[in-house]
Design a protein around this motif. Sequence first.
Motif, PDB file in Angstrom:
ATOM      1  N   PRO A   1      21.764 -20.937  15.707  1.00  0.00           N
ATOM      2  CA  PRO A   1      23.354 -20.747  14.871  1.00  0.00           C
ATOM      3  C   PRO A   1      23.859 -18.790  15.512  1.00  0.00           C
ATOM      4  CG  PRO A   1      21.477 -21.228  13.396  1.00  0.00           C
ATOM      5  CD  PRO A   1      20.878 -21.438  14.231  1.00  0.00           C
ATOM      6  N   GLY A   2      24.640 -18.464  16.451  1.00  0.00           N
ATOM      7  CA  GLY A   2      25.044 -17.038  16.817  1.00  0.00           C
ATOM      8  C   GLY A   2      24.076 -17.545  18.051  1.00  0.00           C
ATOM      9  N   HIS A   3      23.785 -18.073  19.281  1.00  0.00           N
ATOM     10  CA  HIS A   3      23.227 -18.159  19.995  1.00  0.00           C
ATOM     11  C   HIS A   3      24.419 -17.028  21.016  1.00  0.00           C
ATOM     12  CE1 HIS A   3      22.181 -19.527  24.570  1.00  0.00           C
ATOM     13  NE2 HIS A   3      21.422 -18.302  24.478  1.00  0.00           N
ATOM     14  N   ILE A   4      23.184 -16.570  21.944  1.00  0.00           N
ATOM     15  CA  ILE A   4      24.551 -15.522  23.327  1.00  0.00           C
ATOM     16  C   ILE A   4      24.311 -16.793  23.847  1.00  0.00           C
ATOM     17  CG2 ILE A   4      25.180 -13.542  23.552  1.00  0.00           C
ATOM     18  CD1 ILE A   4      23.557 -12.426  21.075  1.00  0.00           C
ATOM     19  N   ALA A   5      25.330 -16.330  24.946  1.00  0.00           N
ATOM     20  CA  ALA A   5      25.241 -17.313  26.024  1.00  0.00           C
ATOM     21  C   ALA A   5      25.063 -16.800  27.415  1.00  0.00           C
ATOM     22  CB  ALA A   5      26.056 -18.534  26.340  1.00  0.00           C
ATOM     23  N   CYS A   6      24.449 -16.256  27.814  1.00  0.00           N
ATOM     24  CA  CYS A   6      24.260 -15.149  28.674  1.00  0.00           C
ATOM     25  C   CYS A   6      24.527 -15.450  30.135  1.00  0.00           C
ATOM     26  CB  CYS A   6      23.424 -13.971  29.090  1.00  0.00           C
ATOM     27  SG  CYS A   6      23.326 -12.942  27.807  1.00  0.00           S
ATOM     28  N   ASP A   7      23.989 -16.710  30.285  1.00  0.00           N
ATOM     29  CA  ASP A   7      23.540 -18.032  31.700  1.00  0.00           C
ATOM     30  C   ASP A   7      23.888 -19.544  29.887  1.00  0.00           C
ATOM     31  OD1 ASP A   7      23.564 -19.977  33.408  1.00  0.00           O
ATOM     32  OD2 ASP A   7      21.212 -18.960  33.781  1.00  0.00           O
ATOM     33  N   GLY A   8      25.599 -19.976  30.888  1.00  0.00           N
ATOM     34  CA  GLY A   8      25.268 -20.916  30.196  1.00  0.00           C
ATOM     35  C   GLY A   8      24.302 -22.122  30.788  1.00  0.00           C
ATOM     36  N   ALA A   9      23.054 -22.469  31.981  1.00  0.00           N
ATOM     37  CA  ALA A   9      22.844 -23.305  32.525  1.00  0.00           C
ATOM     38  C   ALA A   9      21.532 -23.505  31.578  1.00  0.00           C
ATOM     39  CB  ALA A   9      22.430 -22.692  33.552  1.00  0.00           C
ATOM     40  N   SER A  10      21.200 -22.069  30.832  1.00  0.00           N
ATOM     41  CA  SER A  10      20.517 -22.102  30.009  1.00  0.00           C
ATOM     42  C   SER A  10      20.172 -23.077  28.787  1.00  0.00           C
ATOM     43  CB  SER A  10      19.693 -20.754  28.950  1.00  0.00           C
ATOM     44  OG  SER A  10      19.668 -19.691  30.190  1.00  0.00           O
ATOM     45  N   ALA A  11      19.186 -23.598  28.349  1.00  0.00           N
ATOM     46  CA  ALA A  11      18.981 -24.643  27.439  1.00  0.00           C
ATOM     47  C   ALA A  11      17.769 -24.475  26.347  1.00  0.00           C
ATOM     48  CB  ALA A  11      18.509 -26.325  28.442  1.00  0.00           C
ATOM     49  N   SER A  12      16.848 -23.574  27.005  1.00  0.00           N
ATOM     50  CA  SER A  12      15.875 -23.163  25.858  1.00  0.00           C
ATOM     51  C   SER A  12      15.449 -21.806  25.925  1.00  0.00           C
ATOM     52  CB  SER A  12      14.742 -24.341  25.868  1.00  0.00           C
ATOM     53  OG  SER A  12      13.864 -24.510  27.116  1.00  0.00           O
TER      54      SER A  12
ATOM     55  N   ASP B   1      11.775 -12.275  26.781  1.00  0.00           N
ATOM     56  CA  ASP B   1      12.432 -12.692  27.233  1.00  0.00           C
ATOM     57  C   ASP B   1      12.785 -13.586  28.040  1.00  0.00           C
ATOM     58  OD1 ASP B   1      15.236 -14.540  25.755  1.00  0.00           O
ATOM     59  OD2 ASP B   1      16.106 -13.050  27.038  1.00  0.00           O
ATOM     60  N   LEU B   2      12.556 -14.975  27.953  1.00  0.00           N
ATOM     61  CA  LEU B   2      12.268 -16.100  29.111  1.00  0.00           C
ATOM     62  C   LEU B   2      13.436 -17.153  28.509  1.00  0.00           C
ATOM     63  CD1 LEU B   2       9.798 -14.461  28.674  1.00  0.00           C
ATOM     64  CD2 LEU B   2       8.755 -16.896  30.314  1.00  0.00           C
ATOM     65  N   ASP B   3      14.139 -17.645  29.320  1.00  0.00           N
ATOM     66  CA  ASP B   3      15.085 -19.181  29.218  1.00  0.00           C
ATOM     67  C   ASP B   3      14.653 -19.375  30.588  1.00  0.00           C
ATOM     68  OD1 ASP B   3      16.641 -16.675  27.820  1.00  0.00           O
ATOM     69  OD2 ASP B   3      17.905 -16.802  28.788  1.00  0.00           O
ATOM     70  N   SER B   4      15.311 -21.597  30.394  1.00  0.00           N
ATOM     71  CA  SER B   4      14.903 -22.585  31.063  1.00  0.00           C
ATOM     72  C   SER B   4      15.825 -23.469  30.890  1.00  0.00           C
ATOM     73  CB  SER B   4      13.121 -23.190  30.205  1.00  0.00           C
ATOM     74  OG  SER B   4      13.754 -24.200  31.067  1.00  0.00           O
ATOM     75  N   PRO B   5      16.451 -24.221  32.071  1.00  0.00           N
ATOM     76  CA  PRO B   5      17.748 -24.601  32.006  1.00  0.00           C
ATOM     77  C   PRO B   5      17.493 -26.106  31.406  1.00  0.00           C
ATOM     78  CG  PRO B   5      16.655 -24.879  34.534  1.00  0.00           C
ATOM     79  CD  PRO B   5      15.612 -24.076  33.209  1.00  0.00           C
ATOM     80  N   LEU B   6      15.698 -26.427  30.946  1.00  0.00           N
ATOM     81  CA  LEU B   6      15.118 -27.224  30.187  1.00  0.00           C
ATOM     82  C   LEU B   6      15.570 -27.145  28.831  1.00  0.00           C
ATOM     83  CD1 LEU B   6      12.320 -28.389  33.128  1.00  0.00           C
ATOM     84  CD2 LEU B   6      15.046 -29.069  33.288  1.00  0.00           C
ATOM     85  N   LYS B   7      15.972 -28.291  28.205  1.00  0.00           N
ATOM     86  CA  LYS B   7      15.268 -28.528  26.879  1.00  0.00           C
ATOM     87  C   LYS B   7      13.775 -28.503  26.778  1.00  0.00           C
ATOM     88  CE  LYS B   7      20.221 -29.891  24.879  1.00  0.00           C
ATOM     89  NZ  LYS B   7      20.805 -30.923  24.116  1.00  0.00           N
ATOM     90  N   ASN B   8      13.573 -27.854  25.414  1.00  0.00           N
ATOM     91  CA  ASN B   8      12.052 -28.248  25.364  1.00  0.00           C
ATOM     92  C   ASN B   8      11.050 -27.239  25.918  1.00  0.00           C
ATOM     93  OD1 ASN B   8      12.608 -29.543  22.177  1.00  0.00           O
ATOM     94  ND2 ASN B   8      13.198 -31.199  23.573  1.00  0.00           N
ATOM     95  N   ARG B   9      10.984 -26.695  26.940  1.00  0.00           N
ATOM     96  CA  ARG B   9      10.529 -25.966  27.582  1.00  0.00           C
ATOM     97  C   ARG B   9       9.256 -25.156  27.375  1.00  0.00           C
ATOM     98  NH1 ARG B   9       7.387 -24.422  30.181  1.00  0.00           N
ATOM     99  NH2 ARG B   9       6.798 -22.989  31.890  1.00  0.00           N
ATOM    100  N   PHE B  10       9.544 -25.032  26.157  1.00  0.00           N
ATOM    101  CA  PHE B  10       8.423 -23.492  25.442  1.00  0.00           C
ATOM    102  C   PHE B  10       7.575 -24.055  24.866  1.00  0.00           C
ATOM    103  CE2 PHE B  10      11.988 -21.144  27.541  1.00  0.00           C
ATOM    104  CZ  PHE B  10      11.543 -20.103  28.530  1.00  0.00           C
ATOM    105  N   GLY B  11       6.004 -23.822  24.814  1.00  0.00           N
ATOM    106  CA  GLY B  11       5.380 -24.442  23.807  1.00  0.00           C
ATOM    107  C   GLY B  11       4.549 -23.685  23.278  1.00  0.00           C
ATOM    108  N   THR B  12       3.640 -23.522  22.380  1.00  0.00           N
ATOM    109  CA  THR B  12       2.404 -22.480  21.894  1.00  0.00           C
ATOM    110  C   THR B  12       1.433 -22.350  22.504  1.00  0.00           C
ATOM    111  OG1 THR B  12       0.838 -24.084  21.105  1.00  0.00           O
ATOM    112  CG2 THR B  12       2.586 -23.391  19.323  1.00  0.00           C
ATOM    113  N   ALA B  13       1.671 -22.658  23.635  1.00  0.00           N
ATOM    114  CA  ALA B  13       0.889 -22.582  25.356  1.00  0.00           C
ATOM    115  C   ALA B  13       0.826 -21.432  25.395  1.00  0.00           C
ATOM    116  CB  ALA B  13       0.175 -23.441  25.728  1.00  0.00           C
TER     117      ALA B  13
END
Length: 163
Positions: free
Chosen positions: A98-109, A126-138
Amino acid sequence: MSAPTQRLTPDDLLSAVKGVTAHETDLIATLANVSALVFEALPDLNWAGFYLLRHGELVLGPFQGRVACTRIPLGKGVCGTVAQSKTACIVPDVHAFPGHIACDGASASEMVLPVMLHGTLLGVLDLDSPLKNRFGTAEQKLLEAVLDVVVQALSRGEVVLPL
């Protein structure tokens, strides 16, 4: 320091950050090199960098990637939410935040971590990825370790925080 002869990997990141921060205490120089190292070492990123707390809002700091939002109010988007809560956040699908700010439309996660110096919020990583579910606890644990090294380096110098 010479340019790397091979691409960094996540396994190289922490030692590389220790290397570039060993004798540097300047805020901008440190954050610029760290954002470059993170962007190179972690695969599948389209943005990696810092927003710094300035006069009650987040202002764009050193980064790697496409042109970004310049200012983010506290409590808005993922970065503003993390800045307000001072708690890391992993967002598997930014379009569902909710309220995500889309600086780069290619960002998915997205993953955002607070940067704390002497108990005070300095800003966020801040880290952005064009892939959904890119980031985890590691990755979160790795980047928390990176930020620990950054804060130790900055603690050796004078960092003026215009709040």
